[in-house]
Structure formats: structure tokens, C-alpha cells
Write a protein that holds these residues in place. Structure first.
Motif, mmCIF file in Angstrom:
data_model
loop_
_atom_site.group_PDB
_atom_site.id
_atom_site.type_symbol
_atom_site.label_atom_id
_atom_site.label_comp_id
_atom_site.label_asym_id
_atom_site.label_seq_id
_atom_site.Cartn_x
_atom_site.Cartn_y
_atom_site.Cartn_z
ATOM 1 N N ASN A 82 11.204 -30.984 -9.014
ATOM 2 C CA ASN A 82 12.459 -30.246 -8.869
ATOM 3 C C ASN A 82 13.650 -31.054 -9.400
ATOM 4 O O ASN A 82 14.578 -31.392 -8.667
ATOM 5 N N GLY A 83 13.603 -31.346 -10.691
ATOM 6 C CA GLY A 83 14.652 -32.108 -11.357
ATOM 7 C C GLY A 83 14.169 -32.515 -12.733
ATOM 8 O O GLY A 83 12.963 -32.545 -12.989
ATOM 9 N N GLY A 84 15.094 -32.821 -13.625
ATOM 10 C CA GLY A 84 14.725 -33.239 -14.973
ATOM 11 C C GLY A 84 14.486 -34.734 -15.025
ATOM 12 O O GLY A 84 15.432 -35.523 -14.996
ATOM 13 N N VAL A 85 13.225 -35.141 -15.096
ATOM 14 C CA VAL A 85 12.860 -36.557 -15.073
ATOM 15 C C VAL A 85 12.176 -36.925 -16.382
ATOM 16 O O VAL A 85 11.163 -36.322 -16.756
ATOM 17 N N ILE A 86 12.721 -37.927 -17.082
ATOM 18 C CA ILE A 86 12.152 -38.415 -18.338
ATOM 19 C C ILE A 86 11.667 -39.848 -18.126
ATOM 20 O O ILE A 86 12.444 -40.721 -17.718
ATOM 21 N N ILE A 87 10.390 -40.092 -18.408
ATOM 22 C CA ILE A 87 9.802 -41.416 -18.245
ATOM 23 C C ILE A 87 9.726 -42.091 -19.606
ATOM 24 O O ILE A 87 9.037 -41.616 -20.514
ATOM 25 N N ALA A 88 10.443 -43.195 -19.752
ATOM 26 C CA ALA A 88 10.465 -43.939 -21.018
ATOM 27 C C ALA A 88 9.441 -45.075 -20.973
ATOM 28 O O ALA A 88 8.981 -45.485 -19.897
ATOM 29 N N HIS A 89 9.094 -45.583 -22.129
ATOM 30 C CA HIS A 89 8.152 -46.695 -22.251
ATOM 31 C C HIS A 89 8.753 -47.949 -21.629
ATOM 32 O O HIS A 89 9.949 -48.195 -21.747
ATOM 33 N N GLY A 90 7.916 -48.747 -20.967
ATOM 34 C CA GLY A 90 8.409 -49.967 -20.324
ATOM 35 C C GLY A 90 9.079 -50.931 -21.274
ATOM 36 O O GLY A 90 10.008 -51.649 -20.900
ATOM 37 N N SER A 91 8.613 -50.957 -22.516
ATOM 38 C CA SER A 91 9.190 -51.868 -23.508
ATOM 39 C C SER A 91 10.199 -51.153 -24.408
ATOM 40 O O SER A 91 10.379 -51.535 -25.568
#
Length: 342
Positions: free
Chosen positions: A291-300
């Protein structure tokens, strides 16, 4: 539009998060605001290091703690109320931010999103969708790590959510949806994919059947559906292959004068290829179903990757992806496809 960034999440936090935020506001002046959730002193030190003052469109929300890669995500989310990912998700929950970007511990991002934001109504499991380059303009594959064990209904919902994202964000008017399998025939594969096939076939999706591993990068489908275990293996393997190819090209060029001259002539081609294969161009992977806009980026992630992840969060919010997911899952249930045992 207000996007919160988990400023303590990445391998080089908060330096890349600060630089990425600066790039966004410089290149996209207007109503975009960035909130950096992290240690106030360390964030301020990064601005001093860059010899710039924080613009009015970038603010800081103090979050002194962070969740390390080796820690249990769910436990630490509950214990560390001052962790940057906890503070960031709370801002989204309270309506003080329209989206979230994090390059931190993926497990912590998923756990924090589930515990604080919750799932969209009708969603059984959220899924991480990532972009893969193909000759036809790219495809998304989901799930790539949020769920190791899935049911047929989970995979059906992954297909629906992935199709919505491909349609509204990637601009595919009628995305082709494929089921990752070891063969094209509907009878191939394990019990999970054999049971999922008829669900996708009966759905409203433009289902093109099973796609094999060799088809993924050939543009066999715009949306490739699989469980998180298989998807994560595919993702990590593709990253290693891309690294291998670039290393082999670099080694072959070497110090040989003819090779170096040929490489110079081919530089525009190499630059274009590098852009297509560089994850920084795509920013991050959306966590669909929360229930929200979540973007997961690369750790590096680099500053450029953080910038593009922020822009991905903006597109997610502006295209109202979650509203589309809610509506289509309701329609799916009304068609009684979703009555399959979970």
C-alpha cells in the motif's frame, strides 16, 4: 510530489543518496521534493563534502539507526524504530510522502513495507519486479526475491500486477505475459507452474504460454512470471553474465594496437550497449502489491541509479499504479478466477 529516500541503505550511503537527490532536483525543477531519511549529521557532512548547500526542495528526516545486511529484517524492523527504512516507510504510511526509494537490505525493505504499509486489498503476496534488457525494448520479471515459496494464485496475481506496470509505466499497450518454465508445453514443469498455467490461460491477460530461459532475453514476453527463488537466480545469473561479457571485451582489447583502434571505432556501439545493460539506467525495482509506491534500488547503486530510482517512484505515483492493481484484482475475484485455493 514528495519522495522519501532511505539515505542510509546503500553500500556507499549516504553519499550516493545525497548526490542522486541533488541530480534529480537540478535536472527536474518544479514541484518535486526529496526527503532524506537518515543520520542528520552524516547527511549534512555529505553536502559539505560536495561544497553545496541543501536546496529548499531537499529536506532531512532524522533516522540515526540502520539495519545491517546480516541482521534479521523482521525482528530489527520492530526493534529499531529509528532505522532509516522504518522512518521512511512511516512517512509514506502517514501520507507525508508519495513514494519511497531504498538501496538497503531487500529483506528489510520488504518487511518494513509489509509491517507498516500493509498489502493492497486482495493481494496475497507482494512481488519485486525488475527490468531486463531485450531486443524488443525490455521486459520485467517477477517475483525476483520477495517470495521463495509461492502458490498458483500468487503467480496469477504477479502476472496481473506485472501487466499493469508494463502497460502504464513501460508503455506497452497489450503486454505479453509468459510463465517461466523448462519447456513450452503446458504439461512441462513442476506442480506449481503446471497448476498456474490454466489460471493465466483463463485470465484476461495476453498470456503467451510458457517461456524458457533462453526466451527471456529474446523478447518472448513483456512480463515473465515466476516464484521469487527462481527469479532471484535468473536475476543474479544475468548480472554475472553481463559482467563477464564486459570483462571479456575489455580483456580482448588489451594493449594490442589494432584491437584498440578497432575498439575506438566501435566506441559508440559499446556506449549504447553499456547503457542498455547498465542497471543504473533503470534505477530500481518496484515492490508491487504493498500500500505505497516502493522502489528497491541495487545495494551498489551510483548517484545516477538513485536519481533514476527516484524518477521511477515519481512515475509509479503519477500513474496511480496501486489504484489500477486494486481495481483489476477486484475484477479478477468477480470472475471467480481468484477462488482457487491459496
Amino acid at each position: 510530489m514528495r519522495i522519501v529516500v532511505d539515505a542510509m541503505g546503500g553500500d556507499r550511503a549516504p553519499a550516493v543518496e545525497v548526490e542522486g537527490a541533488l541530480q534529480v532536483v537540478r535536472e527536474n525543477p518544479g514541484d518535486l521534493e526529496i526527503v532524506l531519511a537518515g543520520d542528520r549529521d552524516r547527511i549534512a557532512a555529505e553536502f559539505r563534502q560536495l561544497r553545496v548547500e541543501a536546496p529548499s526542495s531537499i529536506s532531512t528526516e532524522h533516522a540515526p539507526d540502520q539495519i545491517q545486511m546480516g541482521e534479521d529484517p523482521a525482528r530489527q524492523i520492530r526493534r529499531k524504530k529509528g532505522a532509516s527504512i522504518v522512518v521512511a516507510t512511516r512517512l509514506v504510511k502517514d501520507g507525508e510522502a508519495d513514494g519511497l526509494v531504498s538501496a538497503g537490505n531487500t529483506g528489510a525493505v520488504v518487511a518494513g513495507s509489509l509491517l507498516q504499509l500493509g498489502r493492497l486489498k486482495g493481494v496475497r503476496r507482494p512481488a519485486i519486479a525488475t527490468f531486463l534488457p531485450t531486443p524488443t525494448g525490455g521486459a520485467i520479471i517477477l517475483d525476483v526475491g520477495a517470495n521463495s515459496d509461492c502458490t498458483p494464485l500468487h503467480l496469477l496475481q504477479f502476472g496481473v500486477m506485472g501487466e499493469i506496470y508494463a502497460r502504464h509505466v513501460l508503455g506497452r499497450p497489450d503486454p505479453k505475459v509468459g510463465l517461466l518454465n523448462i519447456g513450452e508445453e503446458s504439461t512441462k514443469g513442476n506442480k506449481l507452474v503446471q497448476s498456474t498455467y490454466p489460471l493465466l490461460e483463463r485470465s484476461h491477460l495476453n498470456f503467451v504460454g510458457n517461456v524458457e530461459g533462453r526466451d527471456v532475453f529474446q523478447g518472448g514476453a513483456d512480463v515473465v512470471v515466476c516464484d521469487g527463488f527462481v527469479g532471484n537466480v535468473v536475476l543474479k545469473f544475468s548480472e554475472s553474465v553481463i559482467h563477464l561479457i564486459t570483462s571479456l571485451i575489455r580483456d580482448q582489447v588489451g594493449d594490442d594496437l589494432r584491437n584498440r583502434f578497432g575498439a575506438l571505432l566501435m566506441k559508440p556501439v559499446f556506449r549504447s550497449l553499456s547503457q542498455q545493460l547498465d542497471y543504473a539506467e533503470y534505477g530500481g525495482a518496484p515492490l508491487l502489491g504493498v500500500n505505497g509506491g516502493v522502489i528497491i534500488a541495487h545495494g551498489s547503486s551510483s548517484p545516477k541509479a538513485i536519481k533514476n530510482a527516484i524518477l521511477a517512484a515519481v512515475r509509479f505515483a503519477r500513474e496511480r499504479i496501486n489504484d489500477h492493481i486494486r481495481r483489476e484484482l477486484i475484477e479478477l475475484q468477480e470472475q471467480e478466477i481468484g477462488t482457487v485455493s491459496p
